[in-house]
Scaffold this motif. Structure first.
Motif, PDB file in Angstrom:
ATOM      1  N   PHE A   1       0.852  -1.201   0.000  1.00 36.04           N
ATOM      2  CA  PHE A   1       0.000   0.000   0.000  1.00 36.04           C
ATOM      3  C   PHE A   1       0.884   1.246   0.000  1.00 36.04           C
TER       4      PHE A   1
ATOM      5  N   LYS B   1     -15.123  -2.327   3.295  1.00 36.92           N
ATOM      6  CA  LYS B   1     -15.840  -2.031   2.047  1.00 36.92           C
ATOM      7  C   LYS B   1     -17.265  -2.542   2.154  1.00 36.92           C
TER       8      LYS B   1
ATOM      9  N   LEU C   1      -4.671  -2.836  -6.616  1.00 36.38           N
ATOM     10  CA  LEU C   1      -4.656  -1.403  -6.939  1.00 36.38           C
ATOM     11  C   LEU C   1      -3.356  -1.117  -7.686  1.00 36.38           C
TER      12      LEU C   1
ATOM     13  N   SER D   1     -13.126   4.189   6.751  1.00 36.61           N
ATOM     14  CA  SER D   1     -12.076   3.981   7.753  1.00 36.61           C
ATOM     15  C   SER D   1     -12.238   5.052   8.819  1.00 36.61           C
TER      16      SER D   1
ATOM     17  N   LEU E   1      -8.494  -7.348  -4.042  1.00 31.84           N
ATOM     18  CA  LEU E   1      -8.391  -6.077  -4.757  1.00 31.84           C
ATOM     19  C   LEU E   1      -6.937  -5.816  -5.089  1.00 31.84           C
TER      20      LEU E   1
ATOM     21  N   ILE F   1       1.034  10.728  -2.447  1.00 32.12           N
ATOM     22  CA  ILE F   1       0.507  11.000  -1.110  1.00 32.12           C
ATOM     23  C   ILE F   1       1.677  11.347  -0.172  1.00 32.12           C
TER      24      ILE F   1
ATOM     25  N   LEU G   1     -17.746   5.282  -4.388  1.00 32.88           N
ATOM     26  CA  LEU G   1     -17.712   5.185  -5.844  1.00 32.88           C
ATOM     27  C   LEU G   1     -19.009   4.538  -6.317  1.00 32.88           C
TER      28      LEU G   1
ATOM     29  N   MET H   1       0.640   4.296  -2.596  1.00 36.36           N
ATOM     30  CA  MET H   1       0.386   5.665  -2.154  1.00 36.36           C
ATOM     31  C   MET H   1       1.498   6.610  -2.606  1.00 36.36           C
TER      32      MET H   1
ATOM     33  N   HIS I   1     -11.080  -6.207  -8.979  1.00 40.82           N
ATOM     34  CA  HIS I   1     -11.698  -6.941  -7.875  1.00 40.82           C
ATOM     35  C   HIS I   1     -12.046  -8.349  -8.344  1.00 40.82           C
TER      36      HIS I   1
ATOM     37  N   ALA J   1      -2.406   6.404   6.924  1.00 41.07           N
ATOM     38  CA  ALA J   1      -3.226   5.559   6.037  1.00 41.07           C
ATOM     39  C   ALA J   1      -2.812   4.094   6.114  1.00 41.07           C
TER      40      ALA J   1
ATOM     41  N   PRO K   1      -9.474  -0.571   6.523  1.00 40.65           N
ATOM     42  CA  PRO K   1     -10.729  -0.113   5.915  1.00 40.65           C
ATOM     43  C   PRO K   1     -11.736  -1.239   5.728  1.00 40.65           C
TER      44      PRO K   1
ATOM     45  N   PHE L   1     -10.238   7.325   9.353  1.00 43.44           N
ATOM     46  CA  PHE L   1      -9.535   8.532   8.890  1.00 43.44           C
ATOM     47  C   PHE L   1     -10.268   9.201   7.733  1.00 43.44           C
ATOM     48  N   ARG L   2     -10.559   8.440   6.686  1.00 46.14           N
ATOM     49  CA  ARG L   2     -11.244   8.982   5.510  1.00 46.14           C
ATOM     50  C   ARG L   2     -12.166   7.928   4.925  1.00 46.14           C
TER      51      ARG L   2
ATOM     52  N   THR M   1     -15.812   2.685   0.690  1.00 46.49           N
ATOM     53  CA  THR M   1     -14.640   2.297   1.472  1.00 46.49           C
ATOM     54  C   THR M   1     -14.590   3.241   2.664  1.00 46.49           C
TER      55      THR M   1
ATOM     56  N   TYR N   1     -14.394   6.883   1.196  1.00 50.23           N
ATOM     57  CA  TYR N   1     -14.457   7.134  -0.246  1.00 50.23           C
ATOM     58  C   TYR N   1     -15.613   6.336  -0.836  1.00 50.23           C
TER      59      TYR N   1
END
Ligand code: VL7
Length: 134
Positions: free
Chosen positions: A17, A41, A120, A56, A118, A26, A63, A21, A109, A34, A39, A58-59, A54, A61
């Motif tokens: 990850f 889903k 990425l 968590s 997943l 990032i 879609l 990132m 996925h 992060a 996280p 912290f943040r 998604t 997201y």
């Protein structure tokens, strides 16, 4: 009838990850936070329509997309770069191509046994995540 991704999924492994990132640009402090996250889903699949939340501590997201229909993605709260995204089926895999400033950006996925996988991708970095049903 394609694969059924519906459900709530918890992250159990997260390989490279950090590399993913970093490829997205990032910053260091955000990456440190992060990479500690686990996280969750929540995937809703209704025919060709999908939503993937998604979340968590912290943040978050969200879609939403339709298979085969290109849309503009804002990546808000992630790297905030806009891109054109297209999700299609490749056999039982869900493939997203994110066309924009970053080369080779996208994700895949698929289900393996009881697990959600997943991958990425960004530039030369690949992050591999595995989720289990909550
Ligand atoms: C979404 C994170 C790193 C910024 C925070 C990390 C918050 C929780 O695109 C993704 O999933 C697809 C496929 O399921 C559907 O959108 C992955 C996480 C990627 C990229 C950026 C670090 C700051 C993580 C939202």
């Amino acid at each position: 009838m394609p694969v059924d991704f519906n459900g709530t999924w918890n992250l159990v492994s997260n390989d490279n990850f950090e590399g993913y990132m970093t490829a997205l640009g990032i910053d260091f402090a955000t990456r440190k936070i992060a990479k500690m996250l686990k996280p969750q889903k929540v995937i809703k699949q209704d025919g060709d329509l999908f939503s993937i939340h998604t979340t968590s501590t912290f943040r978050d997201y969200t879609l939403q997309f339709k298979i085969g229909e290109e849309f503009e993605e804002d990546n808000k709260g992630l790297d905030n770069r806009k891109c054109k995204s297209l999700v299609t089926w490749d056999d039982d895999k869900l493939i997203c191509v994110q066309t924009g400033e970053k080369k080779n950006r996208g994700w895949t996925h698929w289900l393996e046994g009881d697990d959600l996988h997943l991958e990425l991708r960004c530039e030369n970095q690949v992050c591999k995540q595995v989720f289990k049903r909550a």
